[in-house]
Design a protein around this motif. Structure first.
Motif, PDB file in Angstrom:
ATOM      1  N   VAL B 137       0.868  -1.175   0.000  1.00 31.21           N
ATOM      2  CA  VAL B 137       0.000   0.000   0.000  1.00 31.21           C
ATOM      3  C   VAL B 137       0.903   1.223   0.000  1.00 31.21           C
ATOM      4  N   SER B 138       0.773   2.052  -1.015  1.00 34.50           N
ATOM      5  CA  SER B 138       1.625   3.238  -1.105  1.00 34.50           C
ATOM      6  C   SER B 138       1.170   4.272  -0.087  1.00 34.50           C
ATOM      7  N   GLY B 139       1.976   5.301   0.077  1.00 39.44           N
ATOM      8  CA  GLY B 139       1.611   6.390   0.984  1.00 39.44           C
ATOM      9  C   GLY B 139       0.373   7.151   0.527  1.00 39.44           C
ATOM     10  N   ARG B 140      -0.084   6.850  -0.670  1.00 39.82           N
ATOM     11  CA  ARG B 140      -1.343   7.423  -1.150  1.00 39.82           C
ATOM     12  C   ARG B 140      -2.538   6.620  -0.646  1.00 39.82           C
ATOM     13  N   GLY B 141      -2.255   5.514   0.052  1.00 39.14           N
ATOM     14  CA  GLY B 141      -3.332   4.649   0.512  1.00 39.14           C
ATOM     15  C   GLY B 141      -3.842   3.729  -0.573  1.00 39.14           C
ATOM     16  N   GLU B 142      -3.057   3.551  -1.639  1.00 36.62           N
ATOM     17  CA  GLU B 142      -3.488   2.716  -2.760  1.00 36.62           C
ATOM     18  C   GLU B 142      -2.711   1.407  -2.793  1.00 36.62           C
ATOM     19  N   ALA B 143      -3.433   0.304  -2.943  1.00 35.60           N
ATOM     20  CA  ALA B 143      -2.772  -0.999  -3.039  1.00 35.60           C
ATOM     21  C   ALA B 143      -2.227  -1.172  -4.449  1.00 35.60           C
ATOM     22  N   PHE B 144      -1.017  -1.689  -4.557  1.00 37.15           N
ATOM     23  CA  PHE B 144      -0.460  -2.006  -5.871  1.00 37.15           C
ATOM     24  C   PHE B 144       0.387  -3.251  -5.728  1.00 37.15           C
ATOM     25  N   LYS B 145       0.708  -3.871  -6.876  1.00 32.01           N
ATOM     26  CA  LYS B 145       1.601  -5.018  -6.843  1.00 32.01           C
ATOM     27  C   LYS B 145       2.668  -4.869  -7.922  1.00 32.01           C
ATOM     28  N   SER B 146       3.743  -5.632  -7.738  1.00 30.98           N
ATOM     29  CA  SER B 146       4.807  -5.637  -8.745  1.00 30.98           C
ATOM     30  C   SER B 146       5.470  -6.997  -8.710  1.00 30.98           C
ATOM     31  N   GLY B 147       6.087  -7.370  -9.840  1.00 29.65           N
ATOM     32  CA  GLY B 147       6.771  -8.665  -9.892  1.00 29.65           C
ATOM     33  C   GLY B 147       5.782  -9.795 -10.017  1.00 29.65           C
ATOM     34  N   GLY B 148       6.163 -10.955  -9.505  1.00 26.19           N
ATOM     35  CA  GLY B 148       5.307 -12.121  -9.634  1.00 26.19           C
ATOM     36  C   GLY B 148       5.866 -13.246  -8.788  1.00 26.19           C
ATOM     37  N   ARG B 149       5.669 -14.485  -9.236  1.00 23.55           N
ATOM     38  CA  ARG B 149       6.150 -15.632  -8.469  1.00 23.55           C
ATOM     39  C   ARG B 149       7.193 -16.419  -9.242  1.00 23.55           C
ATOM     40  N   VAL B 150       7.687 -15.849 -10.330  1.00 27.68           N
ATOM     41  CA  VAL B 150       8.706 -16.538 -11.117  1.00 27.68           C
ATOM     42  C   VAL B 150       9.989 -15.710 -11.125  1.00 27.68           C
ATOM     43  N   VAL B 151      11.123 -16.399 -11.285  1.00 24.69           N
ATOM     44  CA  VAL B 151      12.422 -15.720 -11.226  1.00 24.69           C
ATOM     45  C   VAL B 151      12.668 -14.870 -12.465  1.00 24.69           C
ATOM     46  N   LYS B 152      12.340 -15.436 -13.627  1.00 23.83           N
ATOM     47  CA  LYS B 152      12.579 -14.705 -14.865  1.00 23.83           C
ATOM     48  C   LYS B 152      11.379 -13.809 -15.123  1.00 23.83           C
ATOM     49  N   ASN B 153      11.551 -12.522 -14.914  1.00 22.80           N
ATOM     50  CA  ASN B 153      10.432 -11.610 -15.076  1.00 22.80           C
ATOM     51  C   ASN B 153      10.939 -10.198 -15.304  1.00 22.80           C
ATOM     52  N   VAL B 154      10.676  -9.652 -16.471  1.00 15.89           N
ATOM     53  CA  VAL B 154      11.056  -8.263 -16.732  1.00 15.89           C
ATOM     54  C   VAL B 154       9.834  -7.445 -17.157  1.00 15.89           C
ATOM     55  N   THR B 155       8.664  -7.845 -16.633  1.00 10.26           N
ATOM     56  CA  THR B 155       7.435  -7.177 -17.034  1.00 10.26           C
ATOM     57  C   THR B 155       7.236  -5.912 -16.196  1.00 10.26           C
ATOM     58  N   GLY B 156       7.594  -4.777 -16.757  1.00  7.32           N
ATOM     59  CA  GLY B 156       7.459  -3.507 -16.023  1.00  7.32           C
ATOM     60  C   GLY B 156       8.663  -3.261 -15.136  1.00  7.32           C
ATOM     61  N   TYR B 157       8.661  -2.096 -14.482  1.00  2.00           N
ATOM     62  CA  TYR B 157       9.781  -1.778 -13.591  1.00  2.00           C
ATOM     63  C   TYR B 157       9.825  -2.766 -12.434  1.00  2.00           C
ATOM     64  N   ASP B 158      11.021  -3.008 -11.946  1.00  3.06           N
ATOM     65  CA  ASP B 158      11.207  -3.931 -10.824  1.00  3.06           C
ATOM     66  C   ASP B 158      11.039  -3.162  -9.507  1.00  3.06           C
ATOM     67  N   LEU B 159       9.780  -2.998  -9.094  1.00  6.32           N
ATOM     68  CA  LEU B 159       9.544  -2.220  -7.879  1.00  6.32           C
ATOM     69  C   LEU B 159       9.945  -2.980  -6.620  1.00  6.32           C
ATOM     70  N   CYS B 160      10.116  -4.315  -6.735  1.00  2.00           N
ATOM     71  CA  CYS B 160      10.609  -5.059  -5.569  1.00  2.00           C
ATOM     72  C   CYS B 160      11.973  -4.511  -5.147  1.00  2.00           C
ATOM     73  N   LYS B 161      12.799  -4.189  -6.144  1.00  2.00           N
ATOM     74  CA  LYS B 161      14.129  -3.659  -5.821  1.00  2.00           C
ATOM     75  C   LYS B 161      13.988  -2.361  -5.030  1.00  2.00           C
ATOM     76  N   LEU B 162      13.033  -1.518  -5.455  1.00  2.00           N
ATOM     77  CA  LEU B 162      12.850  -0.254  -4.730  1.00  2.00           C
ATOM     78  C   LEU B 162      12.360  -0.486  -3.310  1.00  2.00           C
ATOM     79  N   MET B 163      11.493  -1.478  -3.135  1.00  2.00           N
ATOM     80  CA  MET B 163      10.983  -1.776  -1.789  1.00  2.00           C
ATOM     81  C   MET B 163      12.117  -2.275  -0.892  1.00  2.00           C
ATOM     82  N   ALA B 164      13.001  -3.099  -1.475  1.00  2.00           N
ATOM     83  CA  ALA B 164      14.109  -3.645  -0.681  1.00  2.00           C
ATOM     84  C   ALA B 164      15.040  -2.498  -0.295  1.00  2.00           C
ATOM     85  N   GLY B 165      15.245  -2.321   0.980  1.00  2.63           N
ATOM     86  CA  GLY B 165      16.138  -1.253   1.418  1.00  2.63           C
ATOM     87  C   GLY B 165      15.462   0.101   1.536  1.00  2.63           C
ATOM     88  N   SER B 166      14.134   0.162   1.381  1.00  2.00           N
ATOM     89  CA  SER B 166      13.470   1.468   1.507  1.00  2.00           C
ATOM     90  C   SER B 166      12.964   1.699   2.933  1.00  2.00           C
TER      91      SER B 166
END
Ligand SMILES: Cc1cc2nc3c(=O)[nH]c(=O)nc-3n(C[C@H](O)[C@H](O)[C@H](O)COP(=O)(O)OP(=O)(O)OC[C@H]3O[C@@H](n4cnc5c(N)ncnc54)[C@H](O)[C@@H]3O)c2cc1C
Lengths: 495, 407
Positions: B137-166
């Motif tokens: 849930v972003s600071g806007r109060g909106e739920a969003f998702k990124s990535g998936g359940r597979v290792v090979k995935n380049v669909t859209g920006y990799d927001l997991c990386k941004l979450m890691a270490g934030s």
């Protein structure tokens, strides 16, 4: 494929823009001649073609910075390009856009064996990095099949993979640092020769961002010492289920091989006809497993995996006994794309990823689609990580067949998402899968991604028309429609 | 803090954040609160604790994937993986005891939000490298998702990386998916005894530049080695340099023997087997040498491996600094006596030449409020960081000030 409407005023300013760019990059670094621009009209996805307004080939970071600052202030779109091998149209030019070719950034800047890394300009080829360090026994692990041609900058922009990524990771796992330029000309450095980011992981974000966030001008990657030995195993199975089960059983036994690739009947036959790799022709599914490491480990794993394969019903089982034989096992797989190119005037390469255990079902439904669309399909598959490359065979000279192949491809990708997978494993969204993003992401998901884009490129001048089905204005995306007193205090468990 | 929201569903997280955004009422985002003392102190009227979002939601061992609610105890995940002989290959450290709390108290969301990784970072990557998918849930109060359940995935920006270490400053994670890997069948650790820092660095560099797939390379000076609970290390009588190899039985035996042979010119060596080896690397991972020195400030410094000893040397001058190395010299754990600026100025100066970053991991709250806990950024990077933050959390309600004052 619909691209953003070209801006007529920009088109009309072509000569003036060329002059301005020539002031930044003198001489032959600016190409504005229509005929000379023809070489740039498509990338590896040749179904789409568009000549750019102008191509510019800078040589220094300062030039890149000045080009971008100029385009930003004049509202001119920019498409970055490496070697142009993208299979998703990521480097497809725009009629009213400047194509920023990074080919002249082709120097290795620093080989640092002690810190186990290489600093290279983005136009160095993927294989060029390995070539630069192999005298000391090192190599750069991610190995896309296009590695003689594709650039390291393009690899970062696409987060490219290769057959050895199962064990050694993708580009993102092997990248240490970047220098990049934002659309306003700001030069930034992310990471370096050390590990992990100091703030937000913008290095991770840039990887796979398809040229939409910034232009990469320098790359630092990790290098590894090459394994002492490598051997390959070749297995044939009577059904795709049996092949799939074998992959699951190998991983279930706690073994992560150096590479694990699968081909279906159509791909086996095409490859064998082309390179005579010695593949069995009476099987439905072929599995190549590579083991690397010290000889004792490789021998041990070959014995264990051979036993697993026998248990899974392998009807062919061979282990390479020499380096020539190992390369021969791979030759068919590596030549699979051109091999398919021989049996069909055109082919269209797809790139979905699925949870591995859904493979038999996905192949079965793909066969049904193939009958329905009247188009043949051959499958090569990064089996270890579930990344499928169905190759759809078609003839662009037959009216309507390209569109038919695209519709078939889109249906395959929707199926990948349906079974829990994703639209693209390593080739990127580009223009190709742009309009399918909605099958995987909600409006809110895509809006959040575009807000990230806004932080880097508020006027959407870098590679617009790629990745996102719709372009929203950043001001609109940033707006919040709630204010004090509108939302009641949430009624949730508290303590 | 006047109260803590304890949502039990992603929906409730969205409600709480939407309210906070509307009221411009900052929230302190917590997983299970085990690492509250890490980072700058957050000024927030309300807490948002995600421990109510707990439980593994999917675990397919043969697919090497696990999904869990973000507040799931990391201990629960590690136990489930151990049953199938698997693990989180990035070896998440347990900083609980170092920060003065309990061991085993963290959540998977917290581990990912801090992008923590242990000694195997050099071979297997950090938390970021294993983070496949997220719902948040972003600071806007909106739920969003990124990535998936597979290792090979380049669909859209990799927001997991941004979450890691934030550190919870961009979004409150509700569900995460990670890649898991088979645990090694066998482990051995080669110990080289009595090397000074420079020789130890040379040894680690040779080992990591070999084909022996070393998955841990650490160096403890004599005074810290003497505190180890592993008797071989404690009784070594000097500094200890440790090199770990993992894998199948025959391979591990071969590689540990090869390392000992190839490094024989550096003097005596010993070997730790499974249990001792595991114990030793856990100490290195969890910063055990500094747990028993609670008065010291603890810094975590990531540098180019060859710069490790020089940075440590520059800091040791004129003060009672203690240091040990992980990541083949690239990670420096530094304990400094308490001081007004926490050694921050000297550290930043030492890093300016070689690149890298230093993070204050343990220090009193007043110090963490007064000095930059994370590496200060140049103006261009700081401006971009602020724009990224605003793209997720324009009203700056999620963990404001946790990483950077005012952000
Ligand atoms: C025969 C063949 C086999 C292939 N095999 C594989 C494979 O095994 N694995 C795999 O992952 N891919 C594969 N590909 C796809 C392709 O090679 C990769 O995506 C590659 O990384 C693209 O590199 P490039 O230099 O050609 O980039 P381009 O095609 O020129 O550009 C790709 C994208 O990157 C952006 N870009 C390029 N350079 C920069 C820069 N300096 N800064 C910012 N953005 C930039 C472009 O805007 C574009 O969006 C294959 C392609 C072909 C033709």
């Amino acid at each position: 494929m619909k691209m953003p409407e070209p801006d007529a005023t920009v088109l009309a300013r072509r000569r003036e823009i060329a002059r301005a760019l020539n002031a930044i990059v003198p001489g032959e670094g600016v190409i504005a001649d229509r005929d000379e621009l023809a070489v740039y009209e498509s990338d590896g996805l040749t179904a789409y073609r568009q000549r750019p307004l102008i191509a510019v080939l800078p040589e220094t970071v300062e030039q890149v910075s000045r080009i971008l600052a100029y385009c930003n202030s004049e509202g001119i779109k920019v498409v970055p390009r490496g070697a142009g091998t993208s299979l998703s149209g990521g480097a497809l030019p725009l009629a009213d856009g400047v194509l920023l070719c990074m080919a002249r950034f082709s120097r290795i800047l620093d080989i640092d064996f002690a810190n186990r890394c290489v600093v290279a300009q983005p136009g160095v080829t993927n294989l060029g990095i390995t070539k630069a360090v192999e005298s000391e026994g090192f190599y750069y692990a991610p190995d896309p099949s296009s590695q003689i041609a594709c650039t390291i900058g393009g690899n970062v922009a696409e987060n490219s993979g290769g057959v050895h990524c199962l064990k050694y990771g993708l580009t993102t796992n092997n990248l240490l640092g970047l220098e990049m330029v934002l659309i306003d000309g700001t030069v930034l450095r992310l990471g370096g020769k050390h590990l992990d980011a100091e703030g937000y992981d913008l290095l991770g974000l840039m990887t796979g961002s398809e040229g939409l966030l910034g232009v990469i001008t320098e790359v630092t990657v990790r290098i590894l010492q090459a394994p002492e030995t490598a051997r390959a195993l070749l297995f044939g199975f009577p059904t795709n289920e049996a092949g799939g089960n074998c992959v699951a059983a190998i991983i279930g036994a706690g073994i992560i091989p150096g590479g694990m690739e699968m081909m279906d009947r159509a791909a086996i036959h095409a490859a064998e006809d082309f390179v005579q790799a010695g593949y069995p022709l009476d099987v439905e599914s072929l599995l190549i497993v590579e083991l690397d490491g010290p000889e004792v480990e490789v021998d041990d794993l070959i014995a264990r995996i051979s036993a697993i394969a026998a248990n899974c019903g392998a009807v062919t089982s061979r282990a390479s006994e020499s380096e020539e034989e190992r390369l021969k096992f791979w030759a068919g797989r590596k030549a699979a794309f051109p091999a398919v190119g021989r049996i069909s005037p055109d082919y269209y390469c797809m790139d979905g990823t699925i949870p591995r255990h859904r493979l038999p079902e996905v192949l079965k439904r793909m066969a049904e689609m193939s009958a329905r669309y009247g188009l043949r399909v051959a499958n090569v598959f990064h089996a270890g990580d579930g990344n499928l490359h169905p190759l759809i065979l078609y003839d662009a000279n037959n009216p309507g067949e390209l569109e038919n192949a695209e519709a078939f491809g889109a249906e395959i990708l929707r199926l990948c998402v349906e079974v829990g997978g994703v639209l693209t494993g390593e080739h990127g969204v580009g223009v190709e899968k742009r309009d399918l993003m909605g099958t995987m992401f909600s409006e809110a998901d895509l809006a959040q991604q575009q807000r990230v884009k806004c932080a880097f490129d508020p006027d959407s001048l870098l590679n617009p028309g790629k990745m996102f089905p719709e372009l929203h204005r950043c001001a609109e995306l940033g707006r919040m429609h709630i204010s004090r007193g509108q939302i009641p205090f949430p009624d949730l468990p508290r303590f | 803090m006047t109260g803590i929201f304890r949502p039990e569903s992603a929906r409730q997280v969205a409600d709480a954040v939407a309210w906070a955004a509307a009221e411009e009422e900052p929230l302190e985002v917590l997983g299970r609160a085990s690492k509250r003392a890490f980072g700058r102190p957050v000024q927030a009227g309300q807490g948002l604790e995600l421990s109510g979002l707990a439980g593994i939601t999917l675990y397919e061992a043969e697919e090497l994937v696990l999904s869990a609610r973000a507040g799931t105890p990391i201990a629960e995940i590690e136990a489930a993986l151990a049953e199938k002989n698997q693990e989180l290959a990035f070896e998440p450290p347990d900083l609980g005891p170092l920060l003065g709390g309990e061991a085993g108290a963290g959540s998977i969301g917290g581990v990912l939000a801090c992008n923590l990784a242990g000694p195997r970072r050099i071979k297997a990557g950090a938390a970021r490298d294993h983070f496949l998918g997220v719902s948040a849930v972003s600071g806007r109060g909106e739920a969003f998702k990124s990535g998936g359940r597979v290792v090979k995935n380049v669909t859209g920006y990799d927001l997991c990386k941004l979450m890691a270490g934030s550190h919870g400053t961009l979004a409150a994670m509700t569900d995460v998916t990670v890649k898991v890997l088979p645990a090694a069948e066998k482990t051995r650790t080669v110990l080289l005894l009595g090397l000074d820092d420079d020789k130890a660095l040379a040894a680690m560099t040779r080992a990591l530049g070999s084909a022996h797939e070393v998955s841990g390379a650490a160096h403890l000076p004599a005074v810290l080695a003497a505190d180890s609970e592993v008797s071989y290390v404690r009784e070594a009588g000097g500094a200890v340099t440790a090199l770990r190899v993992e894998g199948t039985g025959p391979s591990v035996e071969y590689r540990s023997a090869a390392l000992r042979r190839e490094l024989a010119d550096l003097g005596e060596s010993e070997e730790l087997h499974d249990r001792n080896s595991a114990g030793f690397w856990q100490e290195v991972r969890d910063v055990q040498p500094f747990v028993a020195r609670p008065e010291c400030l603890v810094w975590r410094v990531s540098v180019p491996p060859q710069a490790g000893p020089a940075v440590a040397g520059a800091l040791a001058q004129g003060q009672d600094a203690l240091a040990y190395y992980d990541w083949g010299g690239g990670l420096l754990w530094l304990a400094l006596p308490p001081s007004k600026d926490g050694g921050h100025a000297a550290l930043r100066a030492a890093l300016s030449g070689c690149g890298g970053h230093a993070t204050l991991i343990r220090g009193p709250e007043t110090l963490r409020a007064a000095i930059p806990v994370f590496q200060p950024q140049d103006p261009a990077m700081a401006a971009l960081t602020a724009r990224v933050k605003d793209g997720f959390d324009p009203r700056r309600v999620l963990n404001p000030g946790r990483m950077v004052a005012g952000l």
